[in-house]
Each structure stands twice: as structure tokens, then as C-alpha cells.
Design an enzyme around this catalytic site. Sequence first.
Site, PDB file in Angstrom:
ATOM      1  N   LYS A  97       7.239 -34.879  22.014  1.00 45.50           N
ATOM      2  CA  LYS A  97       6.765 -34.212  23.229  1.00 45.50           C
ATOM      3  C   LYS A  97       6.312 -35.175  24.338  1.00 45.50           C
ATOM      4  O   LYS A  97       6.365 -34.830  25.515  1.00 45.50           O
ATOM      5  CB  LYS A  97       5.634 -33.229  22.883  1.00 45.50           C
ATOM      6  CG  LYS A  97       6.129 -32.001  22.139  1.00 45.50           C
ATOM      7  CD  LYS A  97       5.000 -31.109  21.668  1.00 45.50           C
ATOM      8  CE  LYS A  97       4.734 -30.007  22.659  1.00 45.50           C
ATOM      9  NZ  LYS A  97       3.860 -28.948  22.098  1.00 45.50           N
ATOM     10  N   ASP A 149       3.101 -24.823  27.452  1.00 46.28           N
ATOM     11  CA  ASP A 149       2.041 -24.574  26.461  1.00 46.28           C
ATOM     12  C   ASP A 149       0.782 -24.011  27.118  1.00 46.28           C
ATOM     13  O   ASP A 149       0.123 -23.122  26.570  1.00 46.28           O
ATOM     14  CB  ASP A 149       1.675 -25.875  25.720  1.00 46.28           C
ATOM     15  CG  ASP A 149       2.722 -26.258  24.685  1.00 46.28           C
ATOM     16  OD1 ASP A 149       3.417 -25.353  24.178  1.00 46.28           O
ATOM     17  OD2 ASP A 149       2.848 -27.459  24.387  1.00 46.28           O
TER      18      ASP A 149
END
Length: 277
Positions: A70, A107
Site C-alpha cells: 500500500k 479507506d
Amino acid sequence: MTNTRIPLAGVIGSPVAHSKSPQIHMHWLKMHGLPGYYIPMDVVADNLEHVLRTLPQMGFVGVNITVPHKEKILEIADLVTDRATLIGAANTIIFRKDGQIQADNTDGIGFIRNLQQSAPNWDPKAGPAAILGAGGAARAVIAALLEVGVPEIMISNRTRVRAEALQTEFGKSLIVVDWVQAGNMMEDAATVVNTTSLGMLGKPPLRVPLDGLRKGTLVTDIVYAPLKTQLLIEAEEMGCATVDGLGMLLHQAVPAFERWFGVRPVVDSATRAAALR
Ligand code: ATR
């Protein structure tokens, strides 16, 4: 015969077999009667860039990125959205028609939309938030909470310097609290978030004392296996509103699905059931 390509998407991580994203996206594709596939792809860091440059040639419209890529993905992407830069990580990749790879992070939106849907009376401005943990998930949660107007964030982490680094980055709205004082910081909080892996199946339990929790405080956990963590069970017993972490996973997938497949899906009980299958 038409030459229309079937849009493909997937999730890249290592390991990736545990990911629930294929169930979520395949459920939405089926629900909406859309052509398309979503598959898990186990790719090691050394092959990440090559794989990403090749996927669009096979009809991929985008991918999700999960652990451990990520952060590294930001170096590979041609374009990085502001929110991915702020969080320092991306979870969603869009293969643009002009050939550029765009990295985004949904997110934080997923975290907020989950609270808004599951606890409609939650008011982020009602008071300070208390955050346990200072890893990657905490960064997304902090950025999102500040964006929706949480007045102050108290943050406590086993390794204090990681919390201090976040304070340096996000500024004066963050107050670092010693890990041994984590229980006390919850007494003043309107919102409590566990962003550590404590309480997850196979991980140690979260041992922070919860007796200071106030009735009416919203308590949420990003851990979703088990769905009802010990933190949520105890908070509920104390009269707090609680929201489990599965919704964050489902809501972070919404903007990606919409971007790739052109339809905005809803998160409902059928979506939850599909993820838990
Ligand atoms: P993620 O990207 O999922 O947030 P991470 O960056 O590895 O993952 O962060 C995990 C978080 O859980 C950290 O806040 C970590 O605390 P440290 O910074 O001190 O490592 C926390 N954590 C994990 N195991 C822990 C434990 N046994 N006790 C206390 N905190 C723990």
C-alpha cells in the site's frame, strides 16, 4: 460477435487468499447484471510494477492494493490523489484510458461512510476522538476524522514515537497519550477507534481498561474478524453505540467499483452476507 472487452479488476497483495474483496465485487457485479470479473492476485514486491504495467493490456480497468504494497505503490503510480498522498498509502488503482496509473485511497471514506450508515446519530463534531494505534490504518482514520470536523484527536500507541510522528505530520489537533494511559483518554472521547490489530483472531487481546468509557460514546473497531470484538462487546454492555469494522471494508470498495464498472453499489445486508460467505 462484438469486440467489447469484459472489464477486469482484482486485488493485489501477498498473501492475498484471505481477502474478502473478490466476494464483495463479484456480488455487486452479479446484483447489477454487469459483465466483469474480480480476482485475487498474489504478487511479490519485485514484480509489482511489471504486473501493474501489464494488466491494462489484458483488459484490467483497475485493482485494489493490499498488504504489503500500500505504501510502495505510491512510488510506482503516475498520478496520486491528494488523499492518498495525505495518508501515505493507496488501496485503489485506476488504469486510465491515457495509459497512466492513478493511485487513490478510499479507506478514510470507507471509515466515515460506515459510521454514518451504521450510527446515523453520530456527530463527529460532538467532541474529541480517541485513537488506539498509529500504523497505516490510523493514518487513514485520522485524515478522515479531521476532514469531517472532529475537533481534537487523542492518540495512543504502544510505540509512542509512531504516534508522535503522526502528530508532527497532522498538526496540533493531535494529542499524544502514553500507552499506559490509553484507558483514561477514552473518558473524554465522543468517538473511540481501535486501529491496532489487537483483538483480531490469532492476535493478542486488547487489554486497555474500558471502565472510563462514557455512555453515548461511539466505539468502533477496524478489526472485523471476529465481527464482534471484545472491545465492541464491552462497550455495548456499557451503553455505548458500537459499529463493527466490516462496514469499513465494504464502504471503501464502493468508490472503486463505481469508477471501474460505472455503477454505484449500495452496502446492505446482502453485501455483508456476501463478504462473510
Ligand atoms: P496497519 O497498517 O494495519 O495499521 P501496522 O502499521 O503494522 O498495521 O500497525 C499495527 C498497529 O497495531 C500499530 O499501532 C501497532 O503498535 P506498534 O506501533 O507499537 O507496533 C499495534 N500493535 C500490534 N501489535 C500490538 C501489541 N501486541 N500491543 C500493542 N499494540 C500492538
